[in-house]
Design a protein around this motif. Structure first.
Motif, PDB file in Angstrom:
ATOM      1  N   ILE A  66       1.033  -1.032   0.142  1.00  0.00           N
ATOM      2  CA  ILE A  66      -0.038   0.499   0.127  1.00  0.00           C
ATOM      3  C   ILE A  66       0.960   1.460  -0.148  1.00  0.00           C
ATOM      4  N   ALA A  67       1.737   0.979   0.543  1.00  0.00           N
ATOM      5  CA  ALA A  67       2.448   2.394   0.719  1.00  0.00           C
ATOM      6  C   ALA A  67       3.466   2.843  -0.398  1.00  0.00           C
ATOM      7  N   LEU A  68       4.239   1.794  -1.057  1.00  0.00           N
ATOM      8  CA  LEU A  68       4.269   1.537  -3.034  1.00  0.00           C
ATOM      9  C   LEU A  68       3.231   2.552  -3.493  1.00  0.00           C
ATOM     10  N   ALA A  69       2.388   2.032  -3.227  1.00  0.00           N
ATOM     11  CA  ALA A  69       1.159   2.440  -4.197  1.00  0.00           C
ATOM     12  C   ALA A  69       0.791   3.336  -4.303  1.00  0.00           C
ATOM     13  N   GLY A  70       0.595   4.054  -2.704  1.00  0.00           N
ATOM     14  CA  GLY A  70       0.187   5.661  -2.113  1.00  0.00           C
ATOM     15  C   GLY A  70       1.612   6.392  -2.617  1.00  0.00           C
ATOM     16  N   GLN A  71       3.087   5.983  -2.780  1.00  0.00           N
ATOM     17  CA  GLN A  71       4.045   6.569  -3.141  1.00  0.00           C
ATOM     18  C   GLN A  71       3.541   6.869  -5.043  1.00  0.00           C
ATOM     19  N   LYS A  72       3.579   5.635  -5.583  1.00  0.00           N
ATOM     20  CA  LYS A  72       3.742   5.894  -7.090  1.00  0.00           C
ATOM     21  C   LYS A  72       2.430   7.133  -7.193  1.00  0.00           C
ATOM     22  N   ARG A  73       1.249   6.999  -6.929  1.00  0.00           N
ATOM     23  CA  ARG A  73      -0.020   7.769  -7.135  1.00  0.00           C
ATOM     24  C   ARG A  73       0.762   9.245  -6.877  1.00  0.00           C
ATOM     25  N   CYS A  74       0.645   9.416  -5.286  1.00  0.00           N
ATOM     26  CA  CYS A  74       1.466  10.869  -5.303  1.00  0.00           C
ATOM     27  C   CYS A  74       2.439  11.325  -6.393  1.00  0.00           C
ATOM     28  N   LEU A  75       3.186  10.922  -6.427  1.00  0.00           N
ATOM     29  CA  LEU A  75       4.474  11.866  -7.078  1.00  0.00           C
ATOM     30  C   LEU A  75       3.274  11.482  -9.182  1.00  0.00           C
ATOM     31  N   ARG A  76       3.263  10.668  -8.933  1.00  0.00           N
ATOM     32  CA  ARG A  76       2.080  10.660 -10.731  1.00  0.00           C
ATOM     33  C   ARG A  76       1.473  11.796 -10.580  1.00  0.00           C
ATOM     34  N   ASP A  77       0.658  12.267  -9.662  1.00  0.00           N
ATOM     35  CA  ASP A  77      -0.543  12.822  -9.605  1.00  0.00           C
ATOM     36  C   ASP A  77      -0.551  14.257  -9.072  1.00  0.00           C
ATOM     37  N   HIS A  78       0.677  14.293  -8.313  1.00  0.00           N
ATOM     38  CA  HIS A  78       1.052  15.087  -6.749  1.00  0.00           C
ATOM     39  C   HIS A  78       2.196  15.436  -6.682  1.00  0.00           C
ATOM     40  N   SER A  79       2.424  16.193  -7.607  1.00  0.00           N
ATOM     41  CA  SER A  79       3.281  16.718  -7.252  1.00  0.00           C
ATOM     42  C   SER A  79       4.115  17.981  -7.167  1.00  0.00           C
ATOM     43  N   ILE A  80       4.878  19.177  -6.791  1.00  0.00           N
ATOM     44  CA  ILE A  80       5.018  20.462  -7.374  1.00  0.00           C
ATOM     45  C   ILE A  80       4.773  20.847  -8.747  1.00  0.00           C
ATOM     46  N   LYS A  81       5.189  20.083  -9.247  1.00  0.00           N
ATOM     47  CA  LYS A  81       5.916  20.577 -10.329  1.00  0.00           C
ATOM     48  C   LYS A  81       4.579  19.525 -11.919  1.00  0.00           C
ATOM     49  N   ASN A  82       3.538  19.013 -11.159  1.00  0.00           N
ATOM     50  CA  ASN A  82       1.705  18.814 -11.333  1.00  0.00           C
ATOM     51  C   ASN A  82       1.556  20.338 -11.535  1.00  0.00           C
ATOM     52  N   ARG A  83       1.094  20.626 -10.562  1.00  0.00           N
ATOM     53  CA  ARG A  83       0.840  22.459  -9.263  1.00  0.00           C
ATOM     54  C   ARG A  83       1.018  23.530 -10.602  1.00  0.00           C
ATOM     55  N   VAL A  84       2.331  23.422 -10.323  1.00  0.00           N
ATOM     56  CA  VAL A  84       2.812  24.310 -10.798  1.00  0.00           C
ATOM     57  C   VAL A  84       2.285  24.719 -12.570  1.00  0.00           C
ATOM     58  N   LEU A  85       2.272  23.872 -13.043  1.00  0.00           N
ATOM     59  CA  LEU A  85       1.957  23.658 -14.375  1.00  0.00           C
ATOM     60  C   LEU A  85       0.300  24.144 -15.057  1.00  0.00           C
ATOM     61  N   GLN A  86      -0.743  23.821 -13.835  1.00  0.00           N
ATOM     62  CA  GLN A  86      -2.057  24.060 -13.429  1.00  0.00           C
ATOM     63  C   GLN A  86      -2.212  25.385 -13.466  1.00  0.00           C
ATOM     64  N   ILE A  87      -1.427  26.136 -12.579  1.00  0.00           N
ATOM     65  CA  ILE A  87      -0.803  27.609 -11.902  1.00  0.00           C
ATOM     66  C   ILE A  87      -0.828  28.465 -13.458  1.00  0.00           C
ATOM     67  N   ILE A  88       0.540  27.692 -14.009  1.00  0.00           N
ATOM     68  CA  ILE A  88       0.497  27.948 -15.443  1.00  0.00           C
ATOM     69  C   ILE A  88      -1.226  28.489 -16.583  1.00  0.00           C
ATOM     70  N   ASP A  89      -0.914  27.342 -16.755  1.00  0.00           N
ATOM     71  CA  ASP A  89      -2.784  27.027 -17.491  1.00  0.00           C
ATOM     72  C   ASP A  89      -3.776  28.199 -16.932  1.00  0.00           C
ATOM     73  N   ILE A  90      -3.997  27.893 -15.937  1.00  0.00           N
ATOM     74  CA  ILE A  90      -4.711  29.038 -14.971  1.00  0.00           C
ATOM     75  C   ILE A  90      -4.314  30.538 -15.019  1.00  0.00           C
ATOM     76  N   ILE A  91      -3.208  30.704 -14.767  1.00  0.00           N
ATOM     77  CA  ILE A  91      -2.961  31.938 -15.335  1.00  0.00           C
ATOM     78  C   ILE A  91      -2.135  32.638 -17.016  1.00  0.00           C
ATOM     79  N   GLU A  92      -2.411  32.151 -18.012  1.00  0.00           N
ATOM     80  CA  GLU A  92      -2.469  32.344 -19.232  1.00  0.00           C
ATOM     81  C   GLU A  92      -3.987  32.076 -19.530  1.00  0.00           C
ATOM     82  N   ASN A  93      -5.179  31.626 -19.182  1.00  0.00           N
ATOM     83  CA  ASN A  93      -6.121  31.400 -19.617  1.00  0.00           C
ATOM     84  C   ASN A  93      -6.788  32.834 -18.382  1.00  0.00           C
ATOM     85  N   ASN A  94      -6.023  33.323 -18.018  1.00  0.00           N
ATOM     86  CA  ASN A  94      -6.733  34.735 -17.212  1.00  0.00           C
ATOM     87  C   ASN A  94      -5.829  35.782 -17.618  1.00  0.00           C
ATOM     88  N   LEU A  95      -5.063  35.591 -18.454  1.00  0.00           N
ATOM     89  CA  LEU A  95      -4.141  37.322 -19.171  1.00  0.00           C
ATOM     90  C   LEU A  95      -4.897  37.980 -19.103  1.00  0.00           C
TER      91      LEU A  95
END
Length: 377
Positions: free
Chosen positions: A348-377
């Motif tokens: 379970i721990a390894l599956a949780g880490q795999k999901r975290c690194l895939r979907d919940h990385s800071i890089k993912n969130r930065v990509l989200q921020i960039i997308d929001i900013i570009e759509n609100n300029l």
């Protein structure tokens, strides 16, 4: 110590978000600067380094960097007047972004209306919309580069059960968390708990905090609250929706608690040496899974044991990537089961880490921020 040396040392501690967002913006091709506005020695060193006045350093920094976009990761501490001053004096600024994932009051809501939009944790989206504040749901995340520092530990997990965090009394804070930990303390589980027992545990400090709360609310009723808003001691007091409560812990739980709190690199290392990382949300979260601890635990490959919330399945698959509980007895039963079934715990721990690194990385969130900013300029 000069500014570059102080800055480098502070970021190396990996406290809170450190410079994780800055580095990810840079890796994606964007120029970025990180300002730690409340680190006074660092701020004064910046002023000396750039030969500017030590009064109004933050505004001087914004004028110096001339950004197109400013993201306030701490929106609670800044007034509407300051945000308007930035727009007036820094002509390069096109978008100012707020962030909300902690307790707030009506003054904070009013201030947030000055931002172009607000990134907010799930529990606060509806209240922002009700107040006609443009907002986007923003989920906490984990910085994958932290794992580089943990390789030296060798993957050995000697601690059965680990928790590091606050224990503040009150319905909006951690009363539920305290009760669960009390019950765990009475079990035969080997616990490691790190928490700062500070103002609410010391009688003198607690009474001063309570006096400050009542003083502020009297001032608020007679229209003088603004006088206190810029006094550091009262900034957090103003966010309380109920009088502070004295924390009450059993002698047994007190003997388990290590009152030297763990933060940053030290916390990640201790967590990575643990089999189970415990989580229980503060009362302010309501029925939403939203805190950063979920991603700190899963990110380092430790099994996350967290209180069940209505949206947990949107983040992790229960009983496959994380383990959830609905009450104290279920929590204790699941801890004992997992410790007695180490292969399932590891899976379970390894599956949780795999999901975290895939979907919940800071890089993912930065990509989200960039997308929001570009759509609100």
């Amino acid at each position: 110590m000069d500014y570059p040396s102080q800055y480098s040392h502070l970021m190396s501690q990996k406290f809170a978000w450190a410079d994780f967002f800055k580095k990810n913006f840079e890796q994606l091709g964007h120029e970025a600067f990180e300002i730690i506005w409340n680190a006074q020695p660092l701020q004064q060193a910046w002023a000396e380094f750039h030969n500017v006045s030590k009064h109004g350093i933050l505004l001087s920094q914004i004028l110096y960097y001339r950004p197109d976009v400013i993201i306030f990761q701490d929106s609670v501490s800044f007034s509407a007047e300051f945000i308007r001053e930035i727009r007036l004096k820094v002509k390069s600024v096109k978008i100012i972004v707020g962030f909300l994932c902690s307790p707030f009051n009506n003054t904070v809501l009013t201030n947030l209306k000055e931002y172009n939009f607000v990134l907010a944790c799930a529990p606060f989206i509806e209240v922002l919309k009700q107040n006609r504040i443009k907002c986007f749901k923003f989920i906490h995340a984990f910085e994958e580069s932290i794992l580089t520092d943990l390789k030296e530990l060798g993957g050995i997990r000697s601690t059965d059960f680990f928790f590091a965090g606050s224990l503040l009394a009150g319905s909006n804070f951690h009363s539920g968390r305290i009760q669960i930990l009390e019950n765990l303390a009475n079990s035969d589980i080997n616990l490691k708990i790190f928490t700062p027992l500070i103002s609410s545990d010391n009688p003198l400090s607690f009474n001063l905090k309570k006096l400050s709360y009542h003083t502020y609310n009297i001032a608020k009723k007679i229209g003088l609250a603004g006088f206190f808003n810029h006094i550091p001691k009262f900034e957090k007091i103003a966010l309380l929706s109920e009088p502070p409560e004295r924390i009450k812990l059993s002698p047994k739980l007190r003997t388990i608690i290590k009152s030297d709190p763990l933060f940053g690199s030290d916390m990640y290392k201790a967590l990575a040496l643990s089999k189970i990382g415990f989580n229980f949300h503060g009362g302010i979260a309501g029925n939403f899974a939203a805190n950063v601890r979920m991603f700190e635990v899963t990110g380092v490959g430790t099994l996350l044991l967290t209180d069940h919330k209505q949206n947990i399945a949107e983040l992790f698959e229960p009983d496959y990537e994380v383990v959830t509980y609905k009450n104290s007895s279920e929590c204790i039963d699941k801890v004992q089961y997992l410790l007695n079934h180490p292969h399932e715990l590891t899976r379970i721990a390894l599956a949780g880490q795999k999901r975290c690194l895939r979907d919940h990385s800071i890089k993912n969130r930065v990509l989200q921020i960039i997308d929001i900013i570009e759509n609100n300029l």
